[in-house]
Design an enzyme around this catalytic site. Structure first.
Site, PDB file in Angstrom:
ATOM      1  N   HIS A   1      63.337 -36.818 -34.625  1.00 45.88           N
ATOM      2  CA  HIS A   1      62.361 -37.412 -33.631  1.00 45.88           C
ATOM      3  C   HIS A   1      61.836 -36.503 -32.549  1.00 45.88           C
ATOM      4  CE1 HIS A   1      62.933 -41.412 -35.192  1.00 45.88           C
ATOM      5  NE2 HIS A   1      64.578 -40.938 -35.637  1.00 45.88           N
TER       6      HIS A   1
ATOM      7  N   LYS B   1      84.994  -7.761 -23.571  1.00 44.64           N
ATOM      8  CA  LYS B   1      85.407  -6.475 -24.443  1.00 44.64           C
ATOM      9  C   LYS B   1      85.679  -5.272 -23.534  1.00 44.64           C
ATOM     10  CE  LYS B   1      84.438  -3.742 -28.271  1.00 44.64           C
ATOM     11  NZ  LYS B   1      83.556  -3.517 -29.514  1.00 44.64           N
TER      12      LYS B   1
ATOM     13  N   LYS C   1      69.914  -5.593 -17.979  1.00 42.92           N
ATOM     14  CA  LYS C   1      70.731  -5.509 -16.787  1.00 42.92           C
ATOM     15  C   LYS C   1      70.674  -4.389 -15.996  1.00 42.92           C
ATOM     16  CE  LYS C   1      74.298  -7.218 -20.366  1.00 42.92           C
ATOM     17  NZ  LYS C   1      75.591  -6.985 -20.977  1.00 42.92           N
TER      18      LYS C   1
ATOM     19  N   GLU D   1      78.713 -10.303 -15.071  1.00 44.56           N
ATOM     20  CA  GLU D   1      78.496 -12.055 -14.971  1.00 44.56           C
ATOM     21  C   GLU D   1      80.094 -12.597 -15.153  1.00 44.56           C
ATOM     22  OE1 GLU D   1      74.714 -10.445 -17.059  1.00 44.56           O
ATOM     23  OE2 GLU D   1      76.819 -10.027 -17.162  1.00 44.56           O
TER      24      GLU D   1
ATOM     25  N   GLY E   1      81.253  -7.812 -30.217  1.00 45.24           N
ATOM     26  CA  GLY E   1      81.450  -9.071 -29.625  1.00 45.24           C
ATOM     27  C   GLY E   1      81.022 -10.469 -30.454  1.00 45.24           C
ATOM     28  N   ARG E   2      79.941 -10.268 -31.093  1.00 46.99           N
ATOM     29  CA  ARG E   2      79.588 -11.372 -31.836  1.00 46.99           C
ATOM     30  C   ARG E   2      80.156 -11.786 -33.142  1.00 46.99           C
ATOM     31  NH1 ARG E   2      76.091  -7.491 -31.390  1.00 46.99           N
ATOM     32  NH2 ARG E   2      75.187  -6.476 -33.087  1.00 46.99           N
TER      33      ARG E   2
ATOM     34  N   GLU F   1      70.679 -10.711 -32.446  1.00 51.17           N
ATOM     35  CA  GLU F   1      71.129  -9.807 -31.965  1.00 51.17           C
ATOM     36  C   GLU F   1      71.463  -8.423 -32.751  1.00 51.17           C
ATOM     37  OE1 GLU F   1      73.422  -9.674 -27.838  1.00 51.17           O
ATOM     38  OE2 GLU F   1      74.949  -9.225 -29.264  1.00 51.17           O
TER      39      GLU F   1
END
Length: 500
Positions: free
Chosen positions: A363, A187, A473, A193, A246-247, A332
């Site tokens: 399981h 964005k 960060k 990263e 972003g999300r 978030e």
């Protein structure tokens, strides 16, 4: 939600009755607590909510201003107060302020033009898409491609978010550099990263004989100038509005790899499915509104019954990434301890979202759900139509297991041997899709967005900021500096052991 709320007081005073008693007392319970919308069947009948509870939650929603907040969301008002901006992801699918809808359509047209050019091999014979991003810039596209792109046969797609080089090397081994399109999604175009992964990918392209690596890069960003400064040609920058978080961004240019891999028609269907859910959320009465009812159930268990987690199990391999996507969307957004007015949140906020895929999870973790001491509301998802062409026994076995788990959680089973006894009265809800296609998936994701927003309004918090991710960060950047003496002894020891 405050302790002085009259509706909240009534909700706190309500007694939780066993599920079996609720079904016995109300023969019409199934019709009262199921809803069909946007190609999906929602069933909350195996939860402990009652008509009286729903009425009190509706009153609570009115007290907390849900209707006004919902209208502010769709009209493009400044609803993200801490960052002083609107939250306009719905405008990306045509539901929002007219100017924002027009801008989104313009950006979509630009995206389609680049897709048309790629399909015409204007950028060379592209066969592979290497998408680097993180958080919402990666989780959304990955979900779309995995859920809908398995049979598309158009391009190979790898979505890389982890800065661990192993993730990139896995993609490098599968792809031919000369036929790879590098998509960089950020964005702000400052995410460390993502830019580190992108730089390594550019180096791989160059080492692979690509003369102009930047010529094979598409940038997805709300800050086009930074992308150009980084080296991307402005004709290959796909912008989106800074009011799209972003999300919540897979509907914007961030969805580019999915639109390319699936085809533009599929991407349009995705948008229209989401818009259909937008209209339902905006117009339906609160007591017949799927995202709102789901949020009421969430609030009931998290705040009134002390459930600290919520489990989501998709009985469909194509939705295996949905729990990961929901973790970011819900935790978030609503993992906050401070209200919009600056006061502390009273009681718990968002539960911890986790889950998996049926029948694998049966399981692995269902032992705890059936006989453990934790109280965990469970949500099941399944599709009536299978996603494969094999013997129908596969899908029948899948669905019968899904339905059986919900029934077993509710009814339990007595046994003289305590180790073989199942207490039952454990809640679950089910979302049964007619089929898993682009339109229904769009509606499903929009349902979860609006459910998350409704929970935030009921809690009195802002779901559109995420300052909690910044501290780690900042400290990571300081560790890379020369002075580590201000850190605690444990952290200093780890740094010295790792880096010498």
């Amino acid at each position: 939600m405050t302790s002085t709320s009259s509706a909240w007081g009534r909700l706190q005073a309500a007694q939780r009755l066993p599920l079996s008693a609720l079904f016995a007392a109300h023969p019409d319970r199934l019709s009262r607590f199921t809803l069909d919308e946007c190609g999906m069947h929602f069933d909350w009948s195996k939860t402990h909510v009652t008509p009286e509870l729903i009425a009190d939650f509706v009153a609570l929603a009115e007290e907390t201003g849900l209707a006004a907040a919902r209208e502010a969301l769709f009209s493009g008002k400044t609803i993200n107060q801490s960052e002083g901006r609107a939250a306009e992801h719905t405008a990306e699918r045509g539901e929002g302020a007219p100017d924002s809808v027009a801008q989104a359509r313009f950006f979509h047209a630009r995206m389609r033009a680049i897709i048309d050019a790629i399909e015409a091999e204007a950028l060379g014979p592209v066969r592979h898409i290497l998408h680097v991003g993180i958080g919402g810039s990666a989780l959304g596209p990955a979900l779309l491609v995995d859920a809908l792109g398995r049979d598309a046969g158009r391009y190979d797609v790898a979505v890389v978010s982890n800065v661990d080089g192993v993730a990139l090397e896995d993609a490098f081994r599968k792809f031919d550099p000369s036929a790879t399109l590098l998509v960089v999604a950020s964005k702000t175009f400052t995410t460390r990263e993502t830019l580190l992964n992108a730089a390594s990918a550019l180096e791989w392209l160059a080492d692979g004989g690509v003369e102009d690596p930047y010529g094979q890069v598409i940038a997805l960003t709300a800050d086009p100038d930074r992308a150009v400064e980084w080296g991307v040609d402005e004709t290959r920058v796909l912008p989106f509005s800074e009011t799209v978080g972003g999300r919540f961004s897979l509907w914007s240019s961030i969805g580019f790899p999915a639109a390319l891999a699936l085809g533009w028609t599929q991407f349009e269907e995705l948008l229209e499915g989401a818009a259909e859910m937008d209209r339902h959320f905006r117009l339906a009465p609160l007591d017949h509104n799927a995202p709102v009812l789901a949020a009421f159930v969430d609030q009931y268990y998290a705040r009134l019954q002390g459930a600290t987690t919520r489990a989501v199990f998709a009985y469909d391999e194509r939705l295996k990434l949905l729990p990961d996507y929901l973790q970011q969307l819900e935790m978030e957004s609503n993992g906050k301890s401070v209200r919009i007015d600056g006061k502390p949140v009273e009681g718990p906020s968002a539960p911890i979202t986790w889950g998996g895929v049926g029948t694998d999870a049966q399981h692995a973790v269902f032992q705890l759900l059936h006989q453990g001491t934790h109280f965990v509301p469970v949500e099941f998802l399944a599709s009536i139509e299978p996603g494969h062409g094999l013997d129908e026994a596969h899908h029948r076995h899948l669905l019968t297991n899904c339905f059986a788990q919900g029934a077993a959680l509710m009814t339990g089973r007595a046994n003289d041997d305590p180790a073989r006894a199942y207490p039952g009265d454990r809640p679950s809800s089910t979302i049964l899709l007619d089929q898993l296609d682009a339109r229904t998936l769009g509606a499903l994701i929009a349902f979860y967005e609006h459910r998350t927003f409704t929970n935030a309004v009921l809690l009195g918090i802002n779901p559109f900021d995420q300052f909690g991710v910044e501290l780690g960060k900042e400290i990571a950047r300081s560790i890379e500096g020369a002075d580590i003496q201000h850190f605690d002894p444990s952290t200093r020891s780890l740094i010295e052991r790792a880096f010498g």
